[in-house]
Design an enzyme around this catalytic site. Structure first.
Site, PDB file in Angstrom:
ATOM      1  N   GLU A 285       0.897  -1.177   0.000  1.00 58.03           N
ATOM      2  CA  GLU A 285       0.000   0.000   0.000  1.00 58.03           C
ATOM      3  C   GLU A 285       0.918   1.205   0.000  1.00 58.03           C
ATOM      4  OE1 GLU A 285      -3.263  -0.532   0.076  1.00 58.03           O
ATOM      5  OE2 GLU A 285      -3.581  -2.438   1.090  1.00 58.03           O
ATOM      6  N   CYS A 319      -2.124   9.188   3.165  1.00 57.29           N
ATOM      7  CA  CYS A 319      -1.959   8.832   1.747  1.00 57.29           C
ATOM      8  C   CYS A 319      -3.188   9.249   0.971  1.00 57.29           C
ATOM      9  CB  CYS A 319      -1.716   7.342   1.617  1.00 57.29           C
ATOM     10  SG  CYS A 319      -2.968   6.371   2.442  1.00 57.29           S
TER      11      CYS A 319
HETATM   12  N1  LIG Z   1      -1.770   3.308   0.586  1.00 58.41           N
HETATM   13  C1  LIG Z   1      -1.890   3.274   1.905  1.00 58.41           C
HETATM   14  O1  LIG Z   1      -2.763   2.602   2.458  1.00 58.41           O
HETATM   15  C2  LIG Z   1      -0.945   4.063   2.759  1.00 58.41           C
HETATM   16  C3  LIG Z   1      -1.245   4.216   4.105  1.00 58.41           C
HETATM   17  C4  LIG Z   1      -0.362   4.959   4.911  1.00 58.41           C
HETATM   18  C5  LIG Z   1       0.752   5.541   4.368  1.00 58.41           C
HETATM   19  N2  LIG Z   1       1.002   5.388   3.042  1.00 58.41           N
HETATM   20  C6  LIG Z   1       2.188   6.037   2.454  1.00 58.41           C
HETATM   21  O2  LIG Z   1       3.275   5.914   3.354  1.00 58.41           O
HETATM   22  C7  LIG Z   1       4.164   7.011   3.213  1.00 58.41           C
HETATM   23  C8  LIG Z   1       4.458   7.618   4.565  1.00 58.41           C
HETATM   24  O3  LIG Z   1       4.903   6.655   5.461  1.00 58.41           O
HETATM   25  P1  LIG Z   1       6.446   6.454   5.806  1.00 58.41           P
HETATM   26  O4  LIG Z   1       7.145   7.769   5.749  1.00 58.41           O
HETATM   27  O5  LIG Z   1       6.469   5.687   7.071  1.00 58.41           O
HETATM   28  O6  LIG Z   1       6.929   5.584   4.587  1.00 58.41           O
HETATM   29  P2  LIG Z   1       8.366   4.882   4.377  1.00 58.41           P
HETATM   30  O7  LIG Z   1       8.294   4.180   3.069  1.00 58.41           O
HETATM   31  O8  LIG Z   1       9.472   5.821   4.597  1.00 58.41           O
HETATM   32  O9  LIG Z   1       8.433   3.822   5.554  1.00 58.41           O
HETATM   33  C9  LIG Z   1       7.463   2.803   5.708  1.00 58.41           C
HETATM   34  C10 LIG Z   1       8.090   1.643   6.455  1.00 58.41           C
HETATM   35  O10 LIG Z   1       9.096   1.068   5.630  1.00 58.41           O
HETATM   36  C11 LIG Z   1      10.290   0.900   6.386  1.00 58.41           C
HETATM   37  N3  LIG Z   1      11.444   0.859   5.488  1.00 58.41           N
HETATM   38  C12 LIG Z   1      12.210   1.876   5.049  1.00 58.41           C
HETATM   39  N4  LIG Z   1      13.177   1.405   4.229  1.00 58.41           N
HETATM   40  C13 LIG Z   1      13.014   0.061   4.142  1.00 58.41           C
HETATM   41  C14 LIG Z   1      13.676  -0.983   3.450  1.00 58.41           C
HETATM   42  N5  LIG Z   1      14.716  -0.764   2.670  1.00 58.41           N
HETATM   43  N6  LIG Z   1      13.225  -2.253   3.601  1.00 58.41           N
HETATM   44  C15 LIG Z   1      12.161  -2.506   4.379  1.00 58.41           C
HETATM   45  N7  LIG Z   1      11.496  -1.556   5.063  1.00 58.41           N
HETATM   46  C16 LIG Z   1      11.907  -0.284   4.950  1.00 58.41           C
HETATM   47  C17 LIG Z   1      10.240   2.073   7.348  1.00 58.41           C
HETATM   48  O11 LIG Z   1      11.123   1.863   8.437  1.00 58.41           O
HETATM   49  C18 LIG Z   1       8.781   2.051   7.749  1.00 58.41           C
HETATM   50  O12 LIG Z   1       8.552   1.051   8.723  1.00 58.41           O
HETATM   51  C19 LIG Z   1       3.467   7.962   2.265  1.00 58.41           C
HETATM   52  O13 LIG Z   1       4.000   7.814   0.977  1.00 58.41           O
HETATM   53  C20 LIG Z   1       2.012   7.507   2.313  1.00 58.41           C
HETATM   54  O14 LIG Z   1       1.268   7.863   1.181  1.00 58.41           O
HETATM   55  C21 LIG Z   1       0.191   4.654   2.242  1.00 58.41           C
HETATM   56  N1  LIG Z   2      -7.380   4.968   5.277  1.00 60.10           N
HETATM   57  C1  LIG Z   2      -7.056   6.357   5.492  1.00 60.10           C
HETATM   58  C2  LIG Z   2      -5.734   6.733   4.889  1.00 60.10           C
HETATM   59  C3  LIG Z   2      -4.594   5.826   5.199  1.00 60.10           C
HETATM   60  C4  LIG Z   2      -3.317   6.390   4.688  1.00 60.10           C
HETATM   61  O1  LIG Z   2      -2.664   7.221   5.155  1.00 60.10           O
HETATM   62  C5  LIG Z   2      -8.140   7.240   4.903  1.00 60.10           C
HETATM   63  O2  LIG Z   2      -9.054   6.741   4.254  1.00 60.10           O
HETATM   64  O3  LIG Z   2      -8.060   8.442   5.077  1.00 60.10           O
END
Ligand SMILES: NC(=O)c1ccc[n+]([C@@H]2O[C@H](COP(=O)([O-])OP(=O)(O)OC[C@H]3O[C@@H](n4cnc5c(N)ncnc54)[C@H](O)[C@@H]3O)[C@@H](O)[C@H]2O)c1
Ligand SMILES: N[C@@H](CCC=O)C(=O)O
Length: 514
Positions: A285, A319
């Site tokens: 995600e 996100c």
């Molecule tokens: N689509 C969704 O449901 C959803 C939900 C929440 C957040 N997000 C996205 O997440 C991002 C923000 O979160 P973030 O800053 O924690 O993201 P990030 O990608 O920096 O980190 C996410 C996780 O990945 C880990 N990580 C980092 N490098 C890694 C590697 N090489 N191997 C394995 N794990 C690693 C981090 O420690 C953390 O636990 C935004 O882009 C947001 O849009 C998406």
């Molecule tokens: N599920 C949340 C977003 C999760 C990601 O950051 C929403 O619907 O706002």
């Protein structure tokens, strides 16, 4: 079994609820700065090397010091998960579901304490923290019931003299890698989805919010989860993350986070390592660049309110956040002016103060990145609100609006993940949808219109995983609006949806001649 219903949000205008939250904040204040160990096979392991979790609103205040897994400890956790899988996979799915129901009950009893911890550790204002905790409860209640629904597989046909069955069996060891922005709901939801389906888990939470994850593992233990079913291994993404993703015993990875890390994981997971006998499955995600489209036939007050709430709720660190608004030219000035007024009226400050709608961004790196984008925005659009930031006490960025932005501008294309919204003008509704779709992401979107034909057009043409009509684009509810996006927003999976658990299982056909 009571039918699933989502956890209601707390009404803090009621004095009793308000006071309960203040009390919960005091309780959390009382345990700030403690040390937390790793949990491997049920054993508490303390390391010298620590991840220090800070309060983003008071950047020197330590929330907790969490032991940090090395590669050796990650390997130990892998062995524990491997051993426990032999027994956990055979536990009756109904008993596994009961662990989730019990965990939900424990959390519900301590709801405000968990939310208050989110206020301190992630900088979540009360309502946002309350929604995060409610969603964590929802995931447990919903996935528990989904497991009961599919525990005997799906019906298939049998010919005379033949007995066919189609059952779901677990996959194996799952690596759960979670983000900091829904540090409770997403961390807990992805973990319990993997567990209830009979897999064992190595949980690597985000390094900015590891304390809430530790507290959740304690709840799972209290709810009866056997030692080794979930192993708590916070650590560096680059070191422990890569090690676990590459490991030949890893069967699947459930990742939520940024596009770049998701792509890296997907690439590394595709490499066959020595001793590996399966193709790893990746559930990812990822990010979003989400748009609210405003038609000329629309409730313009609703449009402006939806843009502001979706852009600035939890400082735009969702996100799903509205980071772009595309407004049809006939109503453009009116909506922009109202967005400006509403934005300027927002209260920004410490999230422990209930009166603040918005607080900080998560850390210095986020602060630096967002303020750089604000500078870029000043060259790409007309600044109509915000544009300032202050990191002297905590990471505060004012809610920022840029109008008259070209669709091709960087602030219209790149995920900023902060309180910044770019507004573009469209010639007509078709043009607005074209601009909205002009992104590599495809997570959420909303359309504000009273024109039924345009709603139906958007239903077909607006290419996002979660499309909302006449409301904002954040706030999906588990079991009601299954959540997940297209294209660079991930692997098209839907958290909180009826087919999510199957991503953690494999189907087995048996055919017996009678
Ligand atoms: N689509 C969704 O449901 C959803 C939900 C929440 C957040 N997000 C996205 O997440 C991002 C923000 O979160 P973030 O800053 O924690 O993201 P990030 O990608 O920096 O980190 C996410 C996780 O990945 C880990 N990580 C980092 N490098 C890694 C590697 N090489 N191997 C394995 N794990 C690693 C981090 O420690 C953390 O636990 C935004 O882009 C947001 O849009 C998406
Ligand atoms: N599920 C949340 C977003 C999760 C990601 O950051 C929403 O619907 O706002």
């Amino acid at each position: 079994m009571i039918p699933y219903k989502h956890e209601p949000f707390t009404d803090f205008s009621q004095e009793a609820n308000y006071n309960a939250y203040v009390e919960a904040l005091n309780k959390v204040e009382g345990y700030l700065g403690q040390d937390y160990p790793l949990i491997i096979g049920g054993e508490r392991i303390t390391t010298e090397d620590k991840i220090v979790s800070y309060n983003p609103a008071k950047k020197t205040e330590v929330i907790g010091r969490v032991s940090k897994a090395s590669k050796d400890l990650a390997e130990k956790a892998m062995q524990a998960a491997d051993e426990t899988f032999k027994t956990w996979k055979k536990v009756d799915p109904a008993i596994r579901a009961d662990v989730l129901f019990k965990a939900a009950a424990i959390i519900r009893r301590r709801k405000h304490e968990f939310s208050a911890l989110l206020t301190k550790e992630a900088g979540k204002p009360w309502a946002e923290a309350d929604a995060d905790t409610a969603e964590a409860i929802d995931f447990m209640e919903y996935y528990g019931r989904q497991m009961l629904r599919i525990k005997n597989g799906q019906p298939v046909e049998s010919r005379p003299g033949e007995y066919n069955r189609y059952d779901y069996i677990p996959l194996g060891i799952g690596i759960v890698i979670s983000p900091w922005n829904f540090p409770f709901a997403i961390m807990a939801g992805t973990t319990v989805a993997a567990l209830v389906t009979g897999n064992t888990v190595l949980l690597k939470p985000a390094s900015t919010t590891p304390v809430i994850a530790y507290k959740f593992i304690e709840v799972l233990e209290e709810a009866g989860l056997p030692a080794g079913a979930v192993n708590f291994v916070p650590g560096s993404g680059a070191e422990v993350g890569d090690y676990l993703v590459d490991h030949p015993k890893t069967r699947f990875i459930s990742f939520t986070g940024s596009r770049d890390v998701g792509l890296r994981i997907n690439q590394r997971a595709s490499v066959l390592n020595e001793g590996q006998i399966w193709i790893k499955r990746v559930i990812a995600e990822m990010g979003g660049k989400d748009t609210i489209v405003v038609d000329k036939e629309a409730d313009l007050e609703l449009a402006a309110q939806s843009i502001v709430k979706s852009a600035f709720g939890f400082s735009g660190q969702k996100c799903s956040a509205c980071s772009r608004a595309v407004i049809v030219e006939d109503v453009y000035e009116q909506v922009v002016n109202r967005v400006e007024e509403l934005t300027n009226a927002l209260t920004v400050g410490d999230p422990t103060d209930y009166s603040n709608f918005m607080a900080t961004v998560i850390d210095q790196a986020a602060f630096n990145k967002i303020t750089e984008y604000i500078e870029i925005g000043k060259g790409e659009g007309r600044l109509v609100a915000g544009g300032t930031a202050d990191d002297s006490v905590g990471y505060f960025v004012q809610p920022t609006v840029f109008a008259d932005v070209e669709p091709s501008a960087r602030i219209m294309k790149e995920e900023i993940f902060g309180p910044v919204v770019a507004i573009a003008k469209a010639k007509d509704f078709d043009h607005a949808i074209e601009i909205a779709n002009d992104t590599e992401y495809g997570l959420t979107g909303a359309v504000i219109t009273t024109n039924r034909m345009n709603l139906e057009k958007a239903r077909e043409e607006f290419h996002v995983g979660n499309l909302y009509f006449n409301r904002g684009c954040t706030g999906a509810i588990v079991g009601y609006q299954p959540f997940g996006g297209f294209n660079m927003s991930g692997t098209d999976s839907k958290a909180g949806g009826p087919d999510y658990l199957q991503l953690h299982m494999q189907a087995k056909t048996t055919s017996e001649m009678l």
